[in-house]
Write a protein that holds these residues in place. Structure first.
Motif, PDB file in Angstrom:
ATOM      1  N   UNK A   1      42.922  56.318  45.922  1.00 52.35           N
ATOM      2  CA  UNK A   1      42.299  57.008  44.849  1.00 52.35           C
ATOM      3  C   UNK A   1      43.570  57.379  43.638  1.00 52.35           C
ATOM      4  N   UNK A   2      43.249  57.202  42.207  1.00 52.92           N
ATOM      5  CA  UNK A   2      43.918  57.425  41.193  1.00 52.92           C
ATOM      6  C   UNK A   2      43.386  58.044  40.182  1.00 52.92           C
ATOM      7  N   UNK A   3      43.985  58.749  39.156  1.00 53.97           N
ATOM      8  CA  UNK A   3      43.367  59.248  38.064  1.00 53.97           C
ATOM      9  C   UNK A   3      44.076  58.742  36.796  1.00 53.97           C
ATOM     10  N   UNK A   4      43.423  58.306  35.882  1.00 55.34           N
ATOM     11  CA  UNK A   4      44.098  57.899  34.624  1.00 55.34           C
ATOM     12  C   UNK A   4      43.514  58.525  33.391  1.00 55.34           C
ATOM     13  N   UNK A   5      44.356  59.138  32.740  1.00 54.05           N
ATOM     14  CA  UNK A   5      44.171  59.962  31.772  1.00 54.05           C
ATOM     15  C   UNK A   5      44.643  59.627  30.648  1.00 54.05           C
ATOM     16  N   UNK A   6      43.835  59.468  29.638  1.00 52.74           N
ATOM     17  CA  UNK A   6      44.254  59.121  28.057  1.00 52.74           C
ATOM     18  C   UNK A   6      45.150  60.320  27.554  1.00 52.74           C
ATOM     19  N   UNK A   7      46.319  60.057  26.943  1.00 49.44           N
ATOM     20  CA  UNK A   7      47.093  60.937  26.364  1.00 49.44           C
ATOM     21  C   UNK A   7      46.723  61.438  24.893  1.00 49.44           C
ATOM     22  N   UNK A   8      45.658  61.165  24.451  1.00 48.35           N
ATOM     23  CA  UNK A   8      45.256  61.713  23.201  1.00 48.35           C
ATOM     24  C   UNK A   8      45.159  60.764  21.909  1.00 48.35           C
ATOM     25  N   UNK A   9      44.562  61.458  20.991  1.00 43.93           N
ATOM     26  CA  UNK A   9      44.010  60.804  19.790  1.00 43.93           C
ATOM     27  C   UNK A   9      45.218  59.831  19.024  1.00 43.93           C
ATOM     28  N   UNK A  10      46.411  60.143  19.212  1.00 41.04           N
ATOM     29  CA  UNK A  10      47.464  59.315  18.500  1.00 41.04           C
ATOM     30  C   UNK A  10      48.023  58.124  19.005  1.00 41.04           C
ATOM     31  N   UNK A  11      47.268  57.666  19.735  1.00 37.57           N
ATOM     32  CA  UNK A  11      47.618  56.284  20.415  1.00 37.57           C
ATOM     33  C   UNK A  11      46.998  55.720  21.435  1.00 37.57           C
ATOM     34  N   UNK A  12      47.351  54.860  22.374  1.00 35.42           N
ATOM     35  CA  UNK A  12      46.574  54.136  23.258  1.00 35.42           C
ATOM     36  C   UNK A  12      47.384  54.278  24.704  1.00 35.42           C
ATOM     37  N   UNK A  13      48.167  55.604  24.870  1.00 32.91           N
ATOM     38  CA  UNK A  13      48.884  55.695  26.223  1.00 32.91           C
ATOM     39  C   UNK A  13      48.117  56.389  27.107  1.00 32.91           C
ATOM     40  N   UNK A  14      48.326  56.034  28.415  1.00 30.72           N
ATOM     41  CA  UNK A  14      47.599  56.844  29.594  1.00 30.72           C
ATOM     42  C   UNK A  14      48.532  57.281  30.578  1.00 30.72           C
ATOM     43  N   UNK A  15      48.441  58.157  31.136  1.00 28.19           N
ATOM     44  CA  UNK A  15      49.070  58.729  32.213  1.00 28.19           C
ATOM     45  C   UNK A  15      48.270  58.477  33.605  1.00 28.19           C
ATOM     46  N   UNK A  16      48.761  57.936  34.643  1.00 33.66           N
ATOM     47  CA  UNK A  16      48.079  57.497  35.880  1.00 33.66           C
ATOM     48  C   UNK A  16      48.682  58.378  36.992  1.00 33.66           C
ATOM     49  N   UNK A  17      48.084  58.989  37.577  1.00 30.88           N
ATOM     50  CA  UNK A  17      48.657  59.526  39.244  1.00 30.88           C
ATOM     51  C   UNK A  17      47.915  59.046  40.177  1.00 30.88           C
ATOM     52  N   UNK A  18      48.831  58.419  41.117  1.00 27.77           N
ATOM     53  CA  UNK A  18      48.249  57.773  42.146  1.00 27.77           C
ATOM     54  C   UNK A  18      47.997  58.847  43.333  1.00 27.77           C
ATOM     55  N   UNK A  19      47.112  58.296  44.307  1.00 24.41           N
ATOM     56  CA  UNK A  19      46.670  59.202  45.540  1.00 24.41           C
ATOM     57  C   UNK A  19      47.812  59.732  46.146  1.00 24.41           C
ATOM     58  N   UNK A  20      49.126  58.874  46.151  1.00 23.85           N
ATOM     59  CA  UNK A  20      50.437  59.443  46.702  1.00 23.85           C
ATOM     60  C   UNK A  20      51.236  60.209  46.237  1.00 23.85           C
ATOM     61  N   UNK A  21      50.428  60.695  44.842  1.00 20.68           N
ATOM     62  CA  UNK A  21      51.381  61.506  44.154  1.00 20.68           C
ATOM     63  C   UNK A  21      52.385  61.269  43.001  1.00 20.68           C
ATOM     64  N   UNK A  22      52.245  60.140  42.805  1.00 18.20           N
ATOM     65  CA  UNK A  22      53.210  59.544  41.735  1.00 18.20           C
ATOM     66  C   UNK A  22      52.659  59.436  40.626  1.00 18.20           C
ATOM     67  N   UNK A  23      53.391  59.489  39.183  1.00 17.36           N
ATOM     68  CA  UNK A  23      52.948  59.384  37.854  1.00 17.36           C
ATOM     69  C   UNK A  23      53.251  58.183  37.186  1.00 17.36           C
ATOM     70  N   UNK A  24      52.614  57.428  36.651  1.00 18.04           N
ATOM     71  CA  UNK A  24      53.007  56.127  35.994  1.00 18.04           C
ATOM     72  C   UNK A  24      52.182  56.041  34.439  1.00 18.04           C
TER      73      UNK A  24
END
Length: 141
Positions: free
Chosen positions: A2-25
């Motif tokens: 499992x992972x979760x991908x979240x858009x960082x907001x309206x000023x661009x097209x960056x996303x933060x992904x959190x892996x099921x093992x707890x790492x951020x990308x």
């Protein structure tokens, strides 16, 4: 998995992904698509994940075979379709394997086993892309 991908907001097209093992990308888009080029593109992540998957297999297979492996790099070169969906159409995996007394047939076998049996990512991408591989062996000092 499992992972979760979240858009960082309206000023661009960056996303933060959190892996099921707890790492951020972090991922970002190209400027022409509204991104700021501050992180890898999502499709680059697919490609690098595939390289990690198969390199992991190759190292593990060689170690289990008691080969004196000391280094492994995998350089991937990919082509994508010109039209949407821009899937990968060709991917070459070039391995540079360093060790002492490594035999070409050992390395070839490890790469083939990864691509044909163990690497879920390259097997999956092989459904749309022509997969090729090459390798070189560097004798460790």
């Amino acid at each position: 998995m499992e992972c979760k991908v979240s858009w960082n907001g309206p000023s661009g097209m960056s996303f933060l992904a959190q892996t099921g093992s707890g790492h951020l990308v972090t991922m970002d888009g190209a400027p022409e698509g509204g991104g700021h080029n501050l992180a890898p593109r999502p499709m680059e992540m697919v490609l690098l994940g595939t390289g990690g998957c198969t390199a992991y297999d190759v190292v593990l297979i060689l170690k289990k075979g008691r080969a004196d492996i000391r280094g492994c790099e995998c350089v991937l070169k990919a082509e994508r379709a010109d039209t949407e969906p821009k899937v990968f159409t060709k991917i070459n995996f070039h391995f540079v394997v360093t060790g002492s007394g490594l035999k070409p047939e050992q390395v070839e076998r490890a790469i083939t086993l990864s691509h044909d049996k163990y690497c879920s990512a390259s097997i999956m991408l092989g459904k749309t892309a022509e997969i090729t591989h090459s390798f070189e062996i560097i004798e460790a000092a």
